[in-house]
Design a protein around this motif. Structure first.
Motif, short mmCIF file in Angstrom:
data_model
loop_
_atom_site.label_atom_id
_atom_site.label_comp_id
_atom_site.label_asym_id
_atom_site.label_seq_id
_atom_site.Cartn_x
_atom_site.Cartn_y
_atom_site.Cartn_z
N ASN A 1 -6.93 -1.90 -2.85
CA ASN A 1 -6.37 -0.62 -3.04
C ASN A 1 -4.84 -0.95 -2.79
O ASN A 1 -3.94 -0.41 -3.01
N ALA A 2 -4.44 -1.43 -2.64
CA ALA A 2 -2.95 -2.11 -1.97
C ALA A 2 -2.54 -2.98 -3.58
O ALA A 2 -0.94 -2.57 -2.96
N PHE A 3 -2.93 -3.26 -3.79
CA PHE A 3 -2.53 -4.17 -5.14
C PHE A 3 -3.00 -3.59 -6.64
O PHE A 3 -2.95 -3.59 -7.54
N SER A 4 -3.12 -1.96 -6.31
CA SER A 4 -4.19 -1.59 -7.55
C SER A 4 -3.26 -1.09 -8.85
O SER A 4 -3.69 -0.49 -9.61
N ASN A 5 -1.75 -0.89 -8.92
CA ASN A 5 -1.53 -1.00 -9.96
C ASN A 5 -0.36 -2.36 -10.60
O ASN A 5 0.34 -2.42 -11.51
N LEU A 6 -0.64 -3.71 -9.62
CA LEU A 6 0.01 -4.69 -9.91
C LEU A 6 -0.44 -5.35 -10.92
O LEU A 6 -1.84 -5.85 -11.77
N ARG A 7 0.93 -5.52 -12.08
CA ARG A 7 0.27 -5.98 -13.51
C ARG A 7 0.57 -7.77 -13.21
O ARG A 7 0.46 -8.92 -13.90
N PRO B 1 -7.21 -6.28 -9.44
CA PRO B 1 -7.85 -5.90 -10.12
C PRO B 1 -7.51 -5.45 -11.44
O PRO B 1 -7.84 -5.56 -12.45
N VAL B 2 -6.32 -5.71 -11.94
CA VAL B 2 -5.41 -4.84 -13.24
C VAL B 2 -4.44 -5.84 -13.69
O VAL B 2 -3.44 -5.78 -14.24
N LEU B 3 -4.37 -7.31 -12.61
CA LEU B 3 -2.72 -8.22 -13.06
C LEU B 3 -3.67 -8.50 -14.42
O LEU B 3 -4.62 -8.51 -15.24
N ILE C 1 0.68 -1.46 0.43
CA ILE C 1 0.33 0.22 0.20
C ILE C 1 1.00 1.34 -0.06
O ILE C 1 0.46 2.35 -0.41
N GLU C 2 2.03 0.90 0.05
CA GLU C 2 2.74 2.11 0.67
C GLU C 2 3.71 2.51 -0.95
O GLU C 2 4.20 3.69 -0.79
N LEU C 3 3.68 1.67 -1.51
CA LEU C 3 4.65 1.61 -2.80
C LEU C 3 3.35 1.81 -4.27
O LEU C 3 3.40 0.82 -5.21
#
Length: 525
Positions: A204-210, A232-234, A178-180
């Motif tokens: 929210n803690a993985f919101s940009n994780l691909r 959500p965007v994996l 969440i801090e990254l």
């Protein structure tokens, strides 16, 4: 003793520990009958490290998935790990080269792990802010830091490798990620993470994780689907070596997933494969080293394209138990398939050699551009398809191929692309028809050697072993024809003489090209 009691009170059942390089999970804390002091009951990831199933003197203190997976250890014998920023400090406090070419990543993604740290630097905080890729080998991260501290120290991390740490829950991971806010690659392999009660709360803690790697995590497919709302965007999920034996349909999750790596699991059923067709964006599927025996897309008949796997471009099914060509024919139904890896399956291994098997696959799956990670050229495709036509020409003719109504339904079920290839090449001449067993089993090939660009050279008759590679044939012909310093190009014509077929690859044996006794070998230089 009071100090030990206080420390024991702080230990949570479910915490991860390490002892002598062996990782485990605390399943019990307290006293054990007929012993002195307090104990931790640990279930080890490696059951060979343990001694029992969590029982002592007939009393069950905790349960293990393996009968020898547990043991009792003293509190001072185990390591409970450290927080994230302490590990960062230990790993990177002396880093100097923080450009994109020297930062660490994990194996399999662009570069191998490089642990920088060659000079002392003056501004440590500035260094940490420049970190883009971070890895913590053997630092045993078990927790995050107070809120805001990770963000303030290293806010720009994009790729994070936390393999084989001591994180015990997804909540622990989320407190770090969440801090990254720039994080898009995360490797959590060889951790044992408890599934949260409400995973979507952590999204929210993985919101940009691909990219997410969960190899060797002992995680089941239902647990993956339960957790999937966190991602959500994996786009890529790696879950090999998890002992997954069954799959179920993803419902409303993994909607953006493009690449799924399921190698080294225990999948056996075609139904499991079909469940994955409900991933709408799936382009790459790796099922290497499972136990699949067949593949079938029952929604359409041969010659039609399935509505399943609409975006699938690459399929890896090597090291499975596929033993029938029908499963290979089914792959022709996939509308976008261009890349296939199918080595080390019984259907491939029972062919006389890998070259023959490769030709059969290329001929049966018309859209392939890459087979077993090697490109399929237009010439190689044309050659493979013509070999296929010749190999099964006698069966085609016996099934009524030359009659107005065409070959029997039984033949078309066995060879669904054959009529399409007849339309492409025309029907084979009588002299070109060869029993399928004959083409592959001729040991010696008497051939006529012709030099069409040098008409003064007379034809020569020579006999070659059918298994002789084209490279050796060329060396022999260069010596025979006394040709020096020139590169030879070979092709052949059937006895009928109506077609010329190129022979492009020097590593293939003669029989790879379905050349038959009495055919003419054409030599050009």
């Amino acid at each position: 003793m009071a100090e030990v009691n206080n420390e024991m009170a702080m230990v949570e059942v479910g915490a991860r520990v390490v002892c002598r390089n062996e990782h485990g999970t605390v399943r019990f804390k307290g006293q054990v009958l007929q012993t002195k002091g307090l104990w931790l009951g640990v279930e080890w990831d490696n059951p060979e490290r343990g001694l029992h199933d969590g029982s002592h003197e007939g009393k069950q203190y905790f349960k293990c998935t393996h009968p020898t997976g547990g043991s009792f250890v003293r509190l001072n014998k185990v390591n409970f790990g450290i927080n994230f920023l302490l590990a960062l400090e230990e790993q990177y406090s002396s880093n100097v080269q923080l450009d994109n070419d020297s930062l660490p990543v994990w194996k399999g993604h662009k570069k191998p792990v490089i642990l920088v740290g060659m000079e002392k630097v003056l501004q440590k905080q500035s260094q940490f802010e420049k970190l883009l890729r971070v890895s913590f080998p053997e630092h045993y991260v078990s927790s995050a830091d107070p809120e805001g501290e990770i963000r303030a120290t290293c806010p720009n991390i994009k790729e994070l490798c936390l393999t084989k740490q001591l994180l015990s829950t997804w909540d622990d991971v989320a407190k770090i990620t969440i801090e990254l806010s720039h994080l898009h690659h995360l490797n959590l392999s060889e951790n044992r993470l408890r599934v949260p009660d409400n995973p979507s709360v952590l999204a929210n803690a993985f919101s940009n994780l691909r990219l997410l790697i969960l190899n060797k995590c002992a995680i089941s497919w239902p647990q993956i689907l339960q957790c999937a709302s966190m991602w959500p965007v994996l786009e890529e999920l790696n879950i090999h070596c998890n002992g997954i034996s069954t799959l179920s349909r993803p419902e409303g999750v993994l909607l953006t997933l493009k690449r799924l790596m399921l190698e080294d699991n225990n999948l056996t059923s075609n139904d499991d494969l079909l469940h994955l067709s409900h991933l709408p964006c799936l382009e790459v599927l790796n099922l290497d080293n499972n136990r699949l025996t067949d593949i079938m897309f029952p929604d359409v008949v041969a010659g039609q394209k399935t509505s399943m796997f609409k975006q699938l471009k690459q399929l890896i099914i090597s090291n499975n138990l596929i033993s029938n060509w029908k499963s290979v024919d089914e792959l022709e139904k996939l509308p976008c398939l261009t890349e296939l890896k199918i080595t080390f399956n019984p259907v491939i291994e029972k062919e006389q050699d890998s070259g023959t098997a490769q030709q059969m696959v290329v001929a049966r799956v018309g859209g392939l551009q890459t087979l077993n990670f090697m490109p399929v050229s237009k010439k190689e495709r044309s050659q493979a398809e013509w070999v296929y036509v010749r190999r099964f020409g006698v069966e085609w003719q016996k099934a009524g191929g030359r009659e107005e109504k065409g070959p029997s339904e039984e033949f078309l079920q066995l060879h669904p692309r054959y009529q399409q290839l007849i339309e492409k090449f025309g029907a084979p001449e009588e002299s070109e028809l060869q029993p399928s067993t004959h083409i592959m089993k001729v040991d010696l090939l008497p051939l006529n050697i012709l030099c069409p660009d040098h008409p003064k050279r007379k034809p020569i008759k020579k006999t070659f072993p059918s298994a002789m590679s084209l490279h050796k044939v060329k060396s022999f012909l260069a010596h025979l024809l006394k040709i020096k310093g020139c590169e030879l190009n070979l092709s052949y014509m059937t006895q009928e003489g109506s077609r010329e077929y190129h022979m492009p690859n020097d590593v293939n044996p003669l029989h790879f090209y379905a050349i038959a006794p009495g055919d003419s070998l054409l030599v050009r230089w």
